[in-house]
Scaffold this motif. Structure first.
Motif, PDB file in Angstrom:
ATOM      1  N   SER A  67     -16.070   6.902  20.749  1.00  0.00           N
ATOM      2  CA  SER A  67     -17.394   6.748  21.851  1.00  0.00           C
ATOM      3  C   SER A  67     -16.645   6.376  23.575  1.00  0.00           C
ATOM      4  CB  SER A  67     -17.957   5.454  21.438  1.00  0.00           C
ATOM      5  OG  SER A  67     -16.710   4.372  20.457  1.00  0.00           O
ATOM      6  N   LYS A  68     -17.064   5.976  24.223  1.00  0.00           N
ATOM      7  CA  LYS A  68     -16.952   5.917  25.230  1.00  0.00           C
ATOM      8  C   LYS A  68     -17.788   4.140  25.652  1.00  0.00           C
ATOM      9  CE  LYS A  68     -16.702  10.273  27.506  1.00  0.00           C
ATOM     10  NZ  LYS A  68     -17.541  10.806  27.955  1.00  0.00           N
ATOM     11  N   ASP A  69     -16.499   3.369  26.398  1.00  0.00           N
ATOM     12  CA  ASP A  69     -16.633   2.734  26.700  1.00  0.00           C
ATOM     13  C   ASP A  69     -17.326   2.500  27.838  1.00  0.00           C
ATOM     14  OD1 ASP A  69     -14.476   2.056  28.621  1.00  0.00           O
ATOM     15  OD2 ASP A  69     -13.168   0.859  27.429  1.00  0.00           O
ATOM     16  N   GLU A  70     -17.446   1.380  28.887  1.00  0.00           N
ATOM     17  CA  GLU A  70     -18.421   1.579  30.135  1.00  0.00           C
ATOM     18  C   GLU A  70     -17.941   2.079  30.819  1.00  0.00           C
ATOM     19  OE1 GLU A  70     -16.525  -2.821  29.993  1.00  0.00           O
ATOM     20  OE2 GLU A  70     -17.554  -0.994  28.566  1.00  0.00           O
ATOM     21  N   ASN A  71     -16.626   1.706  31.453  1.00  0.00           N
ATOM     22  CA  ASN A  71     -15.434   2.666  32.229  1.00  0.00           C
ATOM     23  C   ASN A  71     -14.958   4.158  31.659  1.00  0.00           C
ATOM     24  OD1 ASN A  71     -14.798  -0.056  33.136  1.00  0.00           O
ATOM     25  ND2 ASN A  71     -13.871  -0.441  31.485  1.00  0.00           N
ATOM     26  N   GLY A  72     -16.089   4.839  30.261  1.00  0.00           N
ATOM     27  CA  GLY A  72     -15.773   5.972  30.193  1.00  0.00           C
ATOM     28  C   GLY A  72     -14.502   6.061  29.514  1.00  0.00           C
ATOM     29  N   LYS A  73     -13.509   5.434  29.061  1.00  0.00           N
ATOM     30  CA  LYS A  73     -12.111   5.218  28.306  1.00  0.00           C
ATOM     31  C   LYS A  73     -13.020   5.401  26.997  1.00  0.00           C
ATOM     32  CE  LYS A  73      -9.165   2.406  27.672  1.00  0.00           C
ATOM     33  NZ  LYS A  73      -8.483   0.809  27.771  1.00  0.00           N
ATOM     34  N   ARG A  74     -12.518   6.856  26.579  1.00  0.00           N
ATOM     35  CA  ARG A  74     -12.750   7.246  24.917  1.00  0.00           C
ATOM     36  C   ARG A  74     -12.017   6.211  24.053  1.00  0.00           C
ATOM     37  NH1 ARG A  74     -11.199  13.401  25.104  1.00  0.00           N
ATOM     38  NH2 ARG A  74      -9.403  12.120  26.426  1.00  0.00           N
ATOM     39  N   ARG A  75     -12.654   5.583  23.292  1.00  0.00           N
ATOM     40  CA  ARG A  75     -12.361   5.519  21.800  1.00  0.00           C
ATOM     41  C   ARG A  75     -12.505   6.100  20.391  1.00  0.00           C
ATOM     42  NH1 ARG A  75     -14.297   1.029  18.904  1.00  0.00           N
ATOM     43  NH2 ARG A  75     -11.348   0.372  18.637  1.00  0.00           N
ATOM     44  N   ALA A  76     -11.791   6.359  19.220  1.00  0.00           N
ATOM     45  CA  ALA A  76     -12.320   6.796  18.438  1.00  0.00           C
ATOM     46  C   ALA A  76     -12.051   5.819  17.285  1.00  0.00           C
ATOM     47  CB  ALA A  76     -11.875   8.670  18.052  1.00  0.00           C
ATOM     48  N   VAL A  77     -12.507   5.989  15.970  1.00  0.00           N
ATOM     49  CA  VAL A  77     -12.427   4.571  14.775  1.00  0.00           C
ATOM     50  C   VAL A  77     -12.216   5.565  13.975  1.00  0.00           C
ATOM     51  CG1 VAL A  77     -14.424   3.749  14.540  1.00  0.00           C
ATOM     52  CG2 VAL A  77     -12.702   2.844  13.533  1.00  0.00           C
ATOM     53  N   ASP A  78     -11.847   5.457  12.607  1.00  0.00           N
ATOM     54  CA  ASP A  78     -12.186   6.085  11.369  1.00  0.00           C
ATOM     55  C   ASP A  78     -11.390   4.119  10.671  1.00  0.00           C
ATOM     56  OD1 ASP A  78     -12.107   8.801  11.398  1.00  0.00           O
ATOM     57  OD2 ASP A  78     -10.490   8.989  12.498  1.00  0.00           O
ATOM     58  N   THR A  79     -12.795   4.571   9.181  1.00  0.00           N
ATOM     59  CA  THR A  79     -12.247   3.428   8.161  1.00  0.00           C
ATOM     60  C   THR A  79     -11.672   3.729   6.811  1.00  0.00           C
ATOM     61  OG1 THR A  79     -13.819   2.973   9.684  1.00  0.00           O
ATOM     62  CG2 THR A  79     -13.718   1.463   7.469  1.00  0.00           C
ATOM     63  N   MET A  80     -10.245   2.611   6.787  1.00  0.00           N
ATOM     64  CA  MET A  80     -11.082   3.147   5.218  1.00  0.00           C
ATOM     65  C   MET A  80     -10.403   2.209   4.153  1.00  0.00           C
ATOM     66  SD  MET A  80      -6.505   2.919   3.686  1.00  0.00           S
ATOM     67  CE  MET A  80      -6.290   4.831   3.717  1.00  0.00           C
ATOM     68  N   ALA A  81     -12.182   1.957   3.601  1.00  0.00           N
ATOM     69  CA  ALA A  81     -12.578   1.690   2.800  1.00  0.00           C
ATOM     70  C   ALA A  81     -13.027   2.293   1.749  1.00  0.00           C
ATOM     71  CB  ALA A  81     -14.138   0.934   3.159  1.00  0.00           C
ATOM     72  N   TYR A  82     -12.198   1.055   0.326  1.00  0.00           N
ATOM     73  CA  TYR A  82     -12.872   1.219  -0.895  1.00  0.00           C
ATOM     74  C   TYR A  82     -13.633  -0.325  -1.903  1.00  0.00           C
ATOM     75  CZ  TYR A  82     -10.015   5.305  -1.539  1.00  0.00           C
ATOM     76  OH  TYR A  82      -9.643   7.088  -1.937  1.00  0.00           O
ATOM     77  N   ASP A  83     -14.357   0.481  -2.460  1.00  0.00           N
ATOM     78  CA  ASP A  83     -14.538  -1.253  -3.557  1.00  0.00           C
ATOM     79  C   ASP A  83     -14.044  -0.696  -4.790  1.00  0.00           C
ATOM     80  OD1 ASP A  83     -16.111   0.337  -5.388  1.00  0.00           O
ATOM     81  OD2 ASP A  83     -18.155   0.559  -3.973  1.00  0.00           O
ATOM     82  N   GLU A  84     -13.718  -2.080  -5.549  1.00  0.00           N
ATOM     83  CA  GLU A  84     -13.177  -1.736  -7.098  1.00  0.00           C
ATOM     84  C   GLU A  84     -14.022  -0.806  -8.122  1.00  0.00           C
ATOM     85  OE1 GLU A  84     -13.622  -4.845  -9.514  1.00  0.00           O
ATOM     86  OE2 GLU A  84     -14.612  -6.326  -8.111  1.00  0.00           O
ATOM     87  N   ASP A  85     -14.747  -0.745  -8.266  1.00  0.00           N
ATOM     88  CA  ASP A  85     -15.442   0.299  -8.622  1.00  0.00           C
ATOM     89  C   ASP A  85     -14.964   1.689  -8.891  1.00  0.00           C
ATOM     90  OD1 ASP A  85     -16.624  -1.378 -10.286  1.00  0.00           O
ATOM     91  OD2 ASP A  85     -18.244  -0.890  -9.080  1.00  0.00           O
ATOM     92  N   GLU A  86     -14.541   1.772  -7.561  1.00  0.00           N
ATOM     93  CA  GLU A  86     -14.566   3.255  -6.783  1.00  0.00           C
ATOM     94  C   GLU A  86     -12.699   3.417  -7.532  1.00  0.00           C
ATOM     95  OE1 GLU A  86     -15.027   2.732  -2.970  1.00  0.00           O
ATOM     96  OE2 GLU A  86     -15.792   4.934  -2.765  1.00  0.00           O
ATOM     97  N   ILE A  87     -11.969   2.623  -7.021  1.00  0.00           N
ATOM     98  CA  ILE A  87     -10.563   2.557  -7.709  1.00  0.00           C
ATOM     99  C   ILE A  87     -10.875   2.241  -9.495  1.00  0.00           C
ATOM    100  CG2 ILE A  87      -8.389   1.116  -7.502  1.00  0.00           C
ATOM    101  CD1 ILE A  87      -9.543   0.009  -4.835  1.00  0.00           C
ATOM    102  N   ARG A  88     -10.965   2.304  -9.985  1.00  0.00           N
ATOM    103  CA  ARG A  88     -10.853   1.333 -11.026  1.00  0.00           C
ATOM    104  C   ARG A  88     -11.554   3.036 -11.949  1.00  0.00           C
ATOM    105  NH1 ARG A  88     -13.993  -2.979 -11.841  1.00  0.00           N
ATOM    106  NH2 ARG A  88     -11.919  -4.102 -11.921  1.00  0.00           N
ATOM    107  N   ARG A  89     -12.557   4.004 -11.575  1.00  0.00           N
ATOM    108  CA  ARG A  89     -12.279   4.715 -12.262  1.00  0.00           C
ATOM    109  C   ARG A  89     -11.572   6.241 -12.258  1.00  0.00           C
ATOM    110  NH1 ARG A  89     -18.416   7.378  -9.044  1.00  0.00           N
ATOM    111  NH2 ARG A  89     -16.628   7.417  -6.965  1.00  0.00           N
ATOM    112  N   ILE A  90     -10.958   6.601 -11.110  1.00  0.00           N
ATOM    113  CA  ILE A  90     -10.107   7.191 -10.637  1.00  0.00           C
ATOM    114  C   ILE A  90      -8.649   6.568 -11.719  1.00  0.00           C
ATOM    115  CG2 ILE A  90      -8.812   5.839  -8.205  1.00  0.00           C
ATOM    116  CD1 ILE A  90      -9.883   9.542  -9.290  1.00  0.00           C
ATOM    117  N   ALA A  91      -8.100   5.374 -11.466  1.00  0.00           N
ATOM    118  CA  ALA A  91      -6.874   5.304 -11.842  1.00  0.00           C
ATOM    119  C   ALA A  91      -7.512   5.177 -13.806  1.00  0.00           C
ATOM    120  CB  ALA A  91      -7.214   3.411 -11.707  1.00  0.00           C
ATOM    121  N   HIS A  92      -8.522   5.060 -14.152  1.00  0.00           N
ATOM    122  CA  HIS A  92      -8.854   5.570 -15.294  1.00  0.00           C
ATOM    123  C   HIS A  92      -8.357   6.819 -15.402  1.00  0.00           C
ATOM    124  CE1 HIS A  92     -10.444   1.771 -17.722  1.00  0.00           C
ATOM    125  NE2 HIS A  92     -10.602   1.502 -16.820  1.00  0.00           N
ATOM    126  N   ARG A  93      -8.703   8.126 -14.831  1.00  0.00           N
ATOM    127  CA  ARG A  93      -8.857   8.984 -14.456  1.00  0.00           C
ATOM    128  C   ARG A  93      -6.948   9.386 -14.972  1.00  0.00           C
ATOM    129  NH1 ARG A  93     -12.702  13.386 -15.484  1.00  0.00           N
ATOM    130  NH2 ARG A  93     -14.499  12.038 -14.931  1.00  0.00           N
TER     131      ARG A  93
END
Ligand code: NAD
Length: 365
Positions: free
Chosen positions: A150-176
């Motif tokens: 995205s760009k802020d009001e001055n036109g400066k670019r920024r980017a974001v990525d999010t590392m998110a997990y919930d416990e069910d997602e972790i539990r099922r891969i851990a079982h595997r």
């Protein structure tokens, strides 16, 4: 006679070449081991974007969801590098994994006898290397929201990525991961960055909870930066490496180099239904169209499909033994050859594997 519906997604660059190899080996295995296959081919990635304006159409995703198993070559290439967001070839692949719900990516790394010299590591460090990376595939940084530029009001670019997990997602891969470790050497290294990341602290907590159900499996927690070092320093100590999506993406490519070439590394992506099988490598635009890509990763991925989804273990064994035999006889593709070796192109290497499979079957029967 058992009958399987297989969707084939050749994709871009060498994807199409190695897919042809994989399909030919699958057809040979079906004939030799008494099952039948129905093949349906669809576009994916840049090729799909060119024909349909999207890297994965709903028709393709639906066909994959209802197939018994899916084989994919590779996607991407410079032709599509200008595309952004959902138009990118890679986003077709991410969407496919999500649509199929294949949250567990299995990447085995072994050293074939005779290929030790092609590894960048000294031979004494390679003895006994047999690693299975179990990578979470449908969560983490590649999927978390918010995401984008995205760009802020001055036109400066920024980017974001999010590392998110919930416990069910972790539990099922851990079982595997723990289930796999139990069938192997009983060791698991869970990789995180718990000293810095909240998502990793949750990861570690949930893995510890799951570990209570597997007292026969030895658990080690290791930070991702240390794991990157130890994979080079003491690779034979690892059995199962359990990790989240991005860490697994990077570590499995690092582990791939232990074997000498990424052209040897297969993968299986599993959920609670069917499976997606693909070589670890990408579309290799630098060698596409030259009939020099190593097809063994793709062929090995077919062996994994036969073992994990189609329950045709005998056919899977036959393919794996044929690959070992071909390598043992000194046949190589250009990525792994030196002056004493017989260098084969993609199609010739495929024919050699099929020839060895069929000789072995004739001897056995
Ligand atoms: P790549 O795996 O395509 O190639 C890396 C290097 O390995 C290249 O030198 C290539 O020639 C070589 N190589 C790869 N597969 C080989 C094989 N079977 N035989 C011999 N040599 C082989 O990775 P890259 O160059 O980083 O990416 C190229 C494109 O592929 C990019 O668009 C990337 O996004 C895409 N990609 C796709 C996937 C996928 O479809 N699963 C995975 C990784 C990269």
């Amino acid at each position: 006679m058992a009958e399987y519906n297989i969707v084939v997604l050749p994709g871009d660059g060498i994807g199409a070449e190695v897919t042809e190899s994989a399909v030919n080996v699958l057809k040979a295995a079906a004939k030799q081991h008494g099952f039948s296959i129905n093949l349906e081919s669809h576009d994916i990635g840049g090729t799909s974007y060119d024909s349909h304006g999207t890297p994965a159409t709903d028709e393709t995703l639906n066909a994959c969801k209802s197939a018994d198993a899916v084989f994919l070559g590779a996607v991407g290439g410079p032709k599509w590098d200008h595309l952004t967001g959902a138009h990118r070839p890679e986003s077709g692949l991410l969407g496919l994994r999500k649509a199929m719900g294949v949250y567990a990516n299995l990447r085995p790394v072994t050293i074939y006898p005779g290929l030790e010299k092609y590894s960048p590591l000294k031979e004494n460090r390679l003895e006994g290397v047999d690693v299975l990376v179990v990578r979470e595939l449908t969560g983490g940084l590649y999927f978390g929201q918010p995401k984008g530029e995205s760009k802020d009001e001055n036109g400066k670019r920024r980017a974001v990525d999010t590392m998110a997990y919930d416990e069910d997602e972790i539990r099922r891969i851990a079982h595997r991961g723990f289930d796999m470790a139990r069938k192997r050497r009983g060791k698991i290294a869970s990789v995180d960055k718990a000293n810095v990341l909240s998502s990793s602290r949750l990861w570690r907590d949930v893995v510890n909870e799951v570990a209570e159900e597997y007292s026969d499996v030895e658990l080690e927690h290791i930070l991702v930066d240390n794991c990157a070092m130890q994979l080079i320093n003491r690779p034979a100590d690892f059995d199962v490496i359990l990790t989240e999506n991005m860490f697994g993406d990077i570590l499995s490519d690092e582990a791939a180099m232990l074997s000498g070439s990424i052209g040897l590394l297969p993968s299986a992506s599993l959920g609670d239904g069917n499976g997606l099988y693909e070589p670890v490598h990408g579309s290799a635009p630098d060698i596409a169209g030259k009939n020099i890509a190593n097809p063994l990763a793709a062929i090995q991925s077919i062996a994994m499909m036969l073992r994990y989804t189609l329950n045709e273990a005998e056919a899977a064994d036959a393919i794996e033994k044929a690959i070992e035999e071909v390598i043992c006889q000194g046949y190589r593709c250009a990525d792994l050859a030196d002056k004493d070796d017989t260098v084969l192109g993609t199609t010739e290497m495929t024919s050699k594997v099929i020839e060895v499979m069929s000789k072995a079957k004739t001897v056995a029967s």
